[in-house]
Design a protein around this motif. Structure first.
Motif, PDB file in Angstrom:
ATOM      1  N   GLY A   1     -25.341 -16.723  66.057  1.00 35.69           N
ATOM      2  CA  GLY A   1     -24.994 -16.427  67.439  1.00 35.69           C
ATOM      3  C   GLY A   1     -23.526 -16.316  67.779  1.00 35.69           C
TER       4      GLY A   1
ATOM      5  N   VAL B   1     -31.678 -10.306  70.490  1.00 36.20           N
ATOM      6  CA  VAL B   1     -32.175 -10.915  69.257  1.00 36.20           C
ATOM      7  C   VAL B   1     -33.689 -10.758  69.190  1.00 36.20           C
ATOM      8  N   ARG B   2     -34.369 -11.074  70.277  1.00 35.10           N
ATOM      9  CA  ARG B   2     -35.827 -11.000  70.308  1.00 35.10           C
ATOM     10  C   ARG B   2     -36.312  -9.583  70.041  1.00 35.10           C
TER      11      ARG B   2
ATOM     12  N   GLU C   1     -25.443 -11.865  66.824  1.00 37.44           N
ATOM     13  CA  GLU C   1     -25.739 -11.498  68.210  1.00 37.44           C
ATOM     14  C   GLU C   1     -25.922 -12.760  69.036  1.00 37.44           C
ATOM     15  N   ASP C   2     -25.309 -12.782  70.226  1.00 37.03           N
ATOM     16  CA  ASP C   2     -25.440 -13.961  71.088  1.00 37.03           C
ATOM     17  C   ASP C   2     -26.390 -13.743  72.264  1.00 37.03           C
ATOM     18  N   SER C   3     -26.940 -12.559  72.430  1.00 38.46           N
ATOM     19  CA  SER C   3     -27.875 -12.282  73.515  1.00 38.46           C
ATOM     20  C   SER C   3     -29.304 -12.561  73.046  1.00 38.46           C
ATOM     21  N   PRO C   4     -29.951 -13.589  73.605  1.00 38.11           N
ATOM     22  CA  PRO C   4     -31.322 -13.915  73.185  1.00 38.11           C
ATOM     23  C   PRO C   4     -32.292 -12.744  73.342  1.00 38.11           C
TER      24      PRO C   4
ATOM     25  N   ARG D   1     -35.604  -8.508  66.422  1.00 33.37           N
ATOM     26  CA  ARG D   1     -36.539  -9.211  65.533  1.00 33.37           C
ATOM     27  C   ARG D   1     -37.919  -8.547  65.581  1.00 33.37           C
TER      28      ARG D   1
END
Length: 148
Positions: free
Chosen positions: A42, A22-23, A16-19, A26
């Motif tokens: 990413g 991802v957050r 996944e490249d979207s922070p 997680r």
């Protein structure tokens, strides 16, 4: 491999490249009832290096499950899925396509490439959290994953 068949944490690779995504992923998986270890890359090229344990990824555990975005830099998720499913050492790893694309051609292509399922990411925060929790409930608690 689910909670009833192993005491080892389930290894999950999030591509996944979207922070923000991802957050959130997680955070939801950190609170999961099932022990898991989340690895994050990413882009598609990094995903393939991780899966093949090349370079900086030498010695990483093999994922039991992959969460794959389609719209990635450098090598998109469609290419990753195709390459992964052609590899005799990796093709059995279940791949959940988790992407913003609702395009029918992406859905069809993903299933044609043997994705385990296709989920369109909701835009709403609460719905996104609900989707990740559903993945946890089904894929980590109910489904028996192939042994690595």
């Amino acid at each position: 491999m689910n909670a009833s068949t192993s005491s080892e944490p389930i290894q999950i690779l999030l591509v996944e490249d979207s922070p923000g995504d991802v957050r959130l992923t997680r955070e939801v998986l950190r609170d999961a009832r099932i022990a898991n270890e989340l690895h994050i890359v990413g882009d598609g090229e990094e995903a393939m290096r991780f899966l093949r344990r090349q370079g900086a990824f030498d010695g990483v555990p093999r994922p039991d499950l992959i969460l794959l975005d389609l719209n990635l830099p450098r090598k998109d998720g469609r290419e990753v899925l195709a390459e992964l499913k052609e590899d005799p050492d990796l093709h059995l790893i279940p791949v959940i396509v988790l992407t913003t694309s609702a395009a029918e051609q992406d859905v069809l292509r993903s299933y044609d490439l043997n994705a385990a399922c296709y989920i369109t990411k909701p835009i709403d925060l609460d719905e996104f959290i609900s989707v990740v929790r559903s993945i946890e409930t089904f894929w980590l608690s109910i489904v028996r994953l192939p042994q690595s």
